[in-house]
Design an enzyme around this catalytic site. Structure first.
Site, PDB file in Angstrom:
ATOM      1  CB  SER A 214      -0.725   0.098   1.197  1.00  0.00           C
ATOM      2  OG  SER A 214      -0.299   0.398   2.198  1.00  0.00           O
ATOM      3  CG  ASP A 215       1.669   5.618  -1.672  1.00  0.00           C
ATOM      4  OD1 ASP A 215       2.635   5.832  -0.787  1.00  0.00           O
ATOM      5  OD2 ASP A 215       1.571   6.333  -2.605  1.00  0.00           O
ATOM      6  CG  HIS A 216       3.161   7.252   4.198  1.00  0.00           C
ATOM      7  ND1 HIS A 216       2.191   7.654   5.236  1.00  0.00           N
ATOM      8  CD2 HIS A 216       4.214   7.008   4.733  1.00  0.00           C
ATOM      9  CE1 HIS A 216       3.024   7.960   6.305  1.00  0.00           C
ATOM     10  NE2 HIS A 216       4.166   7.647   6.154  1.00  0.00           N
TER      11      HIS A 216
END
Length: 763
Positions: A281-283
């Protein structure tokens, strides 16, 4: 730990060691090892492997090491030295199963040595240069103990308002896809288990560059045909090149966030494309599913993400806090967790970390005494690549190249800006090690005193911009802003110009203006710099405008005022020397634009491969009832593929080997390119195709092939391009990729606008 469990670990590690030197023996070796390890893990250990933690976040180093030792963290990012990473790997070796950590970082266009930003790399149209930058950056990062990079960033973007356009490779599907493959192949090398290589985690899957309005983190609403035809191929190219990871985008796609998008993650990525790697996932993206409005809380967000196929949760507590309860309640299955853990362990296997957890960290006695030592940089490579990325946009009356005995007034807020030379996402780059344009010009001439410098203007006086940059980097704004009045700065510049033979004006954007979350509603030069260019033009001295920026800018008035314009992007650690090489003619510029430059922000999105329409604007014809803006000159300021040289090239007409193409055959397009100027130079010959009449509207042209060629004065070369059925295929209304019989136009030129044409028919 009981004896049986210890024996299992020893056997498992021995198995991995046996296979490490011969990864080609087959996937069953990796699968057997991972399956054995997975069977011996507790639920808490499995969930721990799915957590990717930021260094410098909420947890102290001591807490992170304790969590690692307890088996509750699978990887970290943003630690960039061996000395930082070694204690964490030590902690992993104190855990029950001794599962190694991996360490990740955003190595986008350099690690310690900075190469030009990605948009600049694309402007080289030179796969050898791009490969060199990737190999060098990877070797530096691996030498600092980094196992994975969150790159390459391969989002197609046709909206320069988006700050992250600087981080990608431009607007064209074919060019970006080709670069994507080269980047992955040179980051990972023959194997990501090699100690001087890393694993590539391509991003941002998917369609992030198409966000509405160019406003970061916004939505994407797009037809499936456009997705598969224009925007998805670069990600597919990274998969085909063997990328071990894929970072998932923050945006939604037709209303469904990528982080919870089962169709995207499973049907497309896994089933259609056969991706075998780890997804990340992104941040904070799993928590953000609440704000997207598809999850009521983190528990539901964790359920949606794990079932969609998000393996690792980046800097997000949702997996750690909620997966156990979701499993107990039956809302997710054990297979959902095991599938994710299997990919994380597989990635670590592929990185060679089970064979040697310290593969890239090494021994403490071998750590560099100074991580920022000059000897650790690769200046020659950075200078070589940077020169190839510069694009000459204008050169009236052969203002360039400059004479080395000329008196030069170097003026502008970016003329001596070491921090900005590095560009966005500059990893472990150190500003004091970068060569500014002032340094570069003085290095190039026999008498440095002949290069006088004046700032001329602050980069901007816009309060919103100043506040935005200061929020992230207050020290940069403090150092960059001269407290004197705007008129005082211009007066100083004019005094320097008076005694000069030529003026070089370094203008553009701070690097923080073209970065993540740095979207703009205007693409003009800030008004302080506009006033400076106008004042310098009034001197009557030859004026060379050197642009430093991470996006196309609307510089119509300024390019009219300047005698020459050189686009330098942010050209990296050796940028000043590379720009000087071009300004003085020690290197003949050969870069071509990888993105269209609009005349005004009102034209955006503006890109060369737009669909055919029923009432196109036709130059030279009345504009009424045609697709146009009545209050502006039509078309781009500079088209995709455009770039000048210090020599001139001529092209013959296009010759085709046949007027008919069979399904299993080919048509060879030939064209002769001649250097008709006085110096040797390179240019990029570009081949575009148009499907004249299809079952649905098709682009007016699409790049399909290109070739960079070096010619001496008077030398010519005949280039050939083979056109096959695959070049003509597109995704039709049924989402079937096929080529339809009919007429096609071949267009070959030195940019996308000025082309020679021929036609053939697909049978």
């Amino acid at each position: 730990m009981n004896k049986l469990c210890l024996l299992g670990v020893v056997v498992g590690l021995a198995l991995q060691t046996a296979y490490a030197d011969s990864p080609s023996q087959g996937p069953q070796n990796k699968d057997a090892f991972v399956a054995d390890l997975l069977a011996r893990m507790t639920l808490d250990e499995k969930i721990g492997q799915l957590r990717l933690i930021a260094i410098g976040g909420e947890m102290t180093h001591q807490r992170i090491e304790a969590e690692i030792a307890a088996g509750r963290i699978g990887g970290t990012f943003n630690s960039v030295t061996r000395a930082d990473n070694r204690p964490m790997q030590d902690a992993a070796q104190r855990s029950r199963l001794k599962i190694p950590m991996f360490f990740a970082y955003d190595v986008i266009h350099g690690h310690r040595t900075q190469f030009p930003i990605s948009l600049g790399l694309a402007a080289s149209w030179d796969m050898d240069a791009i490969a060199l930058s990737a190999r060098t950056s990877t070797a530096e990062a691996a030498a600092d103990g980094i196992d994975m990079t969150f790159g390459p960033m391969v989002d197609i973007s046709r909206d320069p308002r988006w700050g992250r356009i600087s981080e990608g490779f431009g607007e064209d599907t074919h060019l970006v896809s080709k670069i994507a493959r080269v980047m992955v192949e040179n980051i990972q090398g023959p194997s990501p288990a090699n100690p001087d290589r890393m694993m590539a985690s391509a991003k941002h899957f998917a369609l992030y560059g198409a966000i509405e309005g160019g406003r970061d983190y916004n939505t994407v609403d797009m037809s499936p045909q456009r997705m598969f035809q224009d925007y998805l191929p670069p990600y597919r190219a990274t998969v085909d090149a063997g990328a071990g990871g894929m970072m998932v985008a923050l945006n939604s796609i037709n209303g469904v966030p990528a982080t919870s998008n089962t169709w995207l993650m499973q049907d497309v990525l896994r089933k259609q494309w056969g991706f075998k790697g780890v997804t990340i996932s992104d941040h904070g993206a799993i928590h953000e599913l609440i704000k997207h409005g598809v999850a009521s809380d983190d528990r539901e967000g964790a359920k949606l993400a794990i079932k969609a196929g998000i393996d690792m949760s980046m800097n997000d507590q949702a997996y750690g806090e909620h997966l156990p309860g979701l499993l107990k309640s039956g809302q997710i299955s054990q297979a959902d967790i095991d599938n994710a853990v299997r990919e994380v362990l597989g990635a670590k296997y592929d990185m060679g970390l089970f064979a040697n957890p310290y593969l890239r960290i090494g021994k403490a006695q071998d750590d560099p005494a100074d991580v920022n030592a000059e000897s650790r940089l690769h200046r020659a490579e950075a200078r070589d690549v940077a020169r190839r990325t510069l694009v000459l946009l204008k050169n009236q009356k052969q203002t360039l190249p400059l004479k080395k005995d000329a008196r030069i007034a170097l003026i502008g807020p970016l003329a001596d800006a070491p921090d900005d030379m590095l560009g966005s996402w500059s990893a472990a780059g150190v500003a004091t090690q970068s060569v500014t344009l002032l340094n570069g010009l003085r290095n190039a001439v026999a008498d440095p005193a002949k290069v006088t410098y004046a700032k001329g203007a602050n980069l901007t006086d816009d309060r919103a911009t100043l506040d935005f940059i200061a929020h992230f980097n207050p020290e940069h704004v403090k150092q960059a802003i001269d407290p004197r009045s705007g008129q005082a700065l211009i007066d100083e510049a004019l005094a320097a110009a008076r005694d000069a033979d030529v003026i070089v004006a370094a203008v553009g954007e701070w690097r923080g203006m073209t970065h993540e979350s740095a979207s703009r509603v205007a693409l003009d030069l800030p008004r302080t710099q506009q006033a400076l260019i106008t004042a310098l033009r009034a001197t009557g001295k030859p004026l060379v405008m050197v642009l430093m920026n991470g996006r196309p800018l609307t510089i119509g008035e300024q390019q009219r005022q300047a005698d020459a314009v050189l686009e330098t992007w942010y050209s990296g650690t050796e940028g000043g020397n590379a720009i000087a090489d071009v300004l003085f003619g020690d290197y003949n510029p050969s870069g071509k634009l990888p993105v269209t430059f609009p005349r005004s922000v009102g034209q955006v999105p503006l890109y060369y491969s737009h669909l055919s329409i029923g009432r196109p604007f036709t130059p030279g014809h009345p504009g009424n009832y045609s697709s146009q803006y009545f209050d502006s000159e039509q078309g781009p300021l500079y088209p995709f593929g455009y770039g000048l040289s210090y020599t001139d090239f001529s092209l013959s007409d296009v010759s085709l080997s046949s007027k008919r193409l069979s399904r299993d055959g080919k048509v060879t397009a030939s064209i002769n390119v001649r250097n008709v100027g006085k110096v040797a130079g390179e240019t990029v010959v570009q081949l575009y195709l148009r499907d004249v009449a299809a079952s649905m509207a098709r682009p007016v042209k699409e790049l399909k092939h290109f070739r960079k060629v070096m010619l001496k004065p008077g030398e010519s070369q005949t280039l050939t391009f083979d056109i096959v059925e695959g070049d003509l295929k597109f995704y039709n209304q049924q989402l079937v990729r096929a080529a339809e019989a009919g007429q096609f136009t071949v267009m070959i030129g030195l940019d996308s606008q000025d082309v020679k044409e021929a036609t053939f028919e697909l049978l």
